[in-house]
Write a protein that holds these residues in place. Structure first.
Motif, short mmCIF file in Angstrom:
data_model
loop_
_atom_site.label_atom_id
_atom_site.label_comp_id
_atom_site.label_asym_id
_atom_site.label_seq_id
_atom_site.Cartn_x
_atom_site.Cartn_y
_atom_site.Cartn_z
N ASP A 22 0.82 -1.21 0.00
CA ASP A 22 0.00 0.00 0.00
C ASP A 22 0.85 1.26 0.00
N LEU A 23 2.17 1.11 -0.09
CA LEU A 23 3.07 2.27 -0.07
C LEU A 23 3.39 2.72 -1.48
N LEU A 24 3.48 4.05 -1.65
CA LEU A 24 3.92 4.65 -2.90
C LEU A 24 5.24 5.37 -2.64
N VAL A 25 6.26 4.98 -3.39
CA VAL A 25 7.59 5.56 -3.26
C VAL A 25 7.94 6.31 -4.54
N LEU A 26 8.32 7.57 -4.41
CA LEU A 26 8.82 8.35 -5.55
C LEU A 26 10.34 8.37 -5.48
N GLU A 27 10.96 7.81 -6.47
CA GLU A 27 12.42 7.76 -6.49
C GLU A 27 12.96 8.85 -7.40
N LEU A 28 13.51 9.89 -6.80
CA LEU A 28 14.15 10.97 -7.54
C LEU A 28 15.66 10.80 -7.55
N ALA A 29 16.13 9.71 -6.99
CA ALA A 29 17.56 9.44 -6.87
C ALA A 29 18.07 8.70 -8.10
N SER A 30 19.39 8.70 -8.26
CA SER A 30 20.01 8.01 -9.39
C SER A 30 21.29 7.31 -8.94
N VAL A 31 21.86 6.56 -9.82
CA VAL A 31 23.09 5.78 -9.65
C VAL A 31 22.82 4.58 -8.73
N LEU A 32 23.41 4.51 -7.51
CA LEU A 32 23.35 3.26 -6.76
C LEU A 32 22.67 3.36 -5.40
N ALA A 33 23.08 4.31 -4.55
CA ALA A 33 22.60 4.32 -3.17
C ALA A 33 21.08 4.47 -3.10
N GLY A 34 20.54 5.57 -3.64
CA GLY A 34 19.11 5.79 -3.59
C GLY A 34 18.31 4.73 -4.32
N PRO A 35 18.69 4.37 -5.58
CA PRO A 35 17.97 3.32 -6.27
C PRO A 35 17.99 1.97 -5.56
N SER A 36 19.07 1.66 -4.84
CA SER A 36 19.09 0.42 -4.06
C SER A 36 17.99 0.41 -3.01
N VAL A 37 17.76 1.57 -2.40
CA VAL A 37 16.69 1.68 -1.41
C VAL A 37 15.33 1.53 -2.09
N ALA A 192 23.13 3.23 1.50
CA ALA A 192 21.81 2.67 1.20
C ALA A 192 21.27 1.90 2.38
N HIS A 193 22.10 1.10 3.02
CA HIS A 193 21.63 0.34 4.18
C HIS A 193 21.25 1.28 5.33
N GLN A 194 22.03 2.31 5.54
CA GLN A 194 21.68 3.26 6.59
C GLN A 194 20.37 3.96 6.28
N LEU A 195 20.15 4.29 5.01
CA LEU A 195 18.91 4.97 4.65
C LEU A 195 17.71 4.04 4.81
N LYS A 196 17.87 2.78 4.43
CA LYS A 196 16.79 1.82 4.66
C LYS A 196 16.40 1.79 6.14
N GLU A 197 17.39 1.71 6.98
CA GLU A 197 17.12 1.65 8.42
C GLU A 197 16.38 2.91 8.88
N GLY A 198 16.88 4.06 8.45
CA GLY A 198 16.26 5.31 8.86
C GLY A 198 14.83 5.44 8.37
N LEU A 199 14.58 5.00 7.14
CA LEU A 199 13.22 5.10 6.59
C LEU A 199 12.28 4.12 7.27
N LEU A 200 12.75 2.94 7.59
CA LEU A 200 11.90 1.98 8.29
C LEU A 200 11.54 2.47 9.69
N VAL A 201 12.50 3.09 10.36
CA VAL A 201 12.21 3.69 11.68
C VAL A 201 11.19 4.81 11.53
N ALA A 202 11.36 5.64 10.49
CA ALA A 202 10.41 6.74 10.27
C ALA A 202 9.02 6.21 9.96
N LEU A 203 8.93 5.13 9.18
CA LEU A 203 7.63 4.51 8.90
C LEU A 203 6.99 3.98 10.18
#
Length: 418
Positions: A22-37, A192-203
């Motif tokens: 049920d989540l919508l993610v807008l990916e404005l990132a490019s290359v590796l870190a953001g797209p991996s998330v 990317a791994h740090q961002l995943k963790e931070g976003l999951l905590v924020a969710l």
């Protein structure tokens, strides 16, 4: 909350796993870190819209070809590099330098749960894609922002430069050789791994009644945090780490490759005295365990070169297969050095690859467990550039064909040529 079973059939464990379809993610990132998330959330069931820049013909990695590619890859805008972190997404091309493109982004942001961005500080503001602007439209929005050096520094971040500036290159390579870059963009992977963790905590916080959040991660800070024991070797013990080849600064024998009689290389990871004694017995040199130079780990570290010479001479008398079997039977950590093709010859690695159809370049799972409905094994292939622009505008924003034609004429969007 659904549950999934992970582990081997003989040793399974029930772990709760949220369904994020049920989540919508807008990916404005490019290359590796953001797209991996973005791919991580796609594998957990989220809808991920990859918003690409028409002025650059999309994500730059679409054109980062592998060496000696055949015509099939050369005619496809999904390079092998691009495929490593863009499975399961939809691609749309919006020109955010135009007011119309920004308005379309803002319409999408109203319904979005997460935005992933990798803009240099100041760039997002100019494009109307910064957290302040988008959160004013959608207060519940969670905004993950990857930068090079932090949200207050305009300098762009590149993995190779970050590796150099964070100490990794200085420590990597043979002792008598030059500083050497790691063969993977590990700083991007760490961020990317740090961002995943931070976003999951924020969710989680939002689910518990909190609001939206700004979650910044920088490549440099991710790299410094990844220094781990090498950082504390300096901060705590005052030891400045230097290049040591594959050797470990705190443990011996650990990491150094040894050649076997059949010309293979094995690596030992001996961390206890028991393991070292067992190793010496297997190699037929039990006296080494009683040698005062090698009796404790501290002694072995102090005399690592002499130890490596003795072990190398003994290992060279054994074939790799029988030796590794004997080591494993005695719980002495060891493994053979493999190239990448050999890695994917193993069943465990094969289980991590995505099933590829005729239109689907192969990819890797970013999660180590299956989605409850096996969604991660039936993800859509990495998208071609702008493949879903019209579909997203029609289905999410209710744009008519005439409106889409008008947007294309204004160069606010790019539609797939297919």
């Amino acid at each position: 909350m659904d549950r999934c079973t992970v582990g081997s059939p003989a040793n399974t464990a029930e772990l709760p796993l949220p369904v994020l379809d049920d989540l919508l993610v807008l990916e404005l990132a490019s290359v590796l870190a953001g797209p991996s998330v973005g791919q991580f959330f796609a594998e957990l069931g989220a809808t991920v819209l990859k918003v690409e820049n028409p002025r650059t013909n999309g994500d730059a990695t679409r054109r980062w070809r592998a060496p000696n590619v055949d015509d099939a890859e050369d005619n496809d805008d999904r390079s092998a590099y691009f495929c490593c972190c863009n499975t399961g997404k939809q691609s749309m091309a919006l020109d955010l330098s135009t007011a119309t493109g920004q308005a379309l982004l803002h319409d999408l942001a109203r319904e979005a749960d997460i935005v992933l961005a990798s803009y240099r500080p100041g760039t997002a503001e100019a494009l109307g894609a910064d957290y302040e602007t988008l959160s004013a439209i959608n207060p519940a929005l969670i905004y993950g922002h990857v930068t090079g050096y932090g949200p207050d520094r305009e300098r762009a971040g590149y993995d190779a430069v970050i590796q150099a500036e964070s100490g990794f290159m200085h420590m990597n390579g043979p002792a008598d050789g030059p500083a050497t870059k790691l063969p993977v963009a590990l700083m991007d992977v760490l961020a990317a791994h740090q961002l995943k963790e931070g976003l999951l905590v924020a969710l989680l916080n939002r689910e518990r009644g909190g609001g939206g959040a700004y979650v910044p991660v920088s490549l440099f800070q991710a790299a410094v945090s990844g220094l781990a024991n090498q950082a504390t070797n300096w901060l705590v013990a005052g030891h400045s780490p230097q290049r040591m080849g594959s050797a470990h600064p705190n443990i011996a024998p650990y990491g150094t490759p040894f050649a076997t009689a059949d010309d293979r290389s094995i690596v030992l990871a001996v961390g206890t005295n028991r393991q070292f004694t067992a190793l010496c017995d297997i190699l037929g040199c039990p006296e080494l365990a009683d040698d005062p130079r090698f009796s404790t780990n501290a002694d072995r570290v102090d005399h690592r070169d002499a130890l490596a010479d003795r072990l190398g001479a003994r290992v060279g008398q054994f074939r790799s297969g029988p030796l590794l079997t004997a080591l494993r039977e005695q719980n002495v950590p060891a493994g053979v050095v493999r190239d990448v093709p050999a890695v994917f010859g193993q069943s465990t690695a094969q289980a991590m690859t995505l099933d590829a159809g005729p239109e689907d370049p192969s990819g890797l799972r970013q999660i180590a467990f299956p989605h409850p409905d096996e969604a991660s094994s039936s993800l859509s292939p990495p998208p071609r550039y702008a493949e879903h622009t019209s579909t997203v505008l029609r289905e999410r924003l209710g744009c008519s064909p005439e409106r889409i034609d008008e947007l294309a004429r204004k160069d606010a969007i790019v539609r797939s040529a297919a």
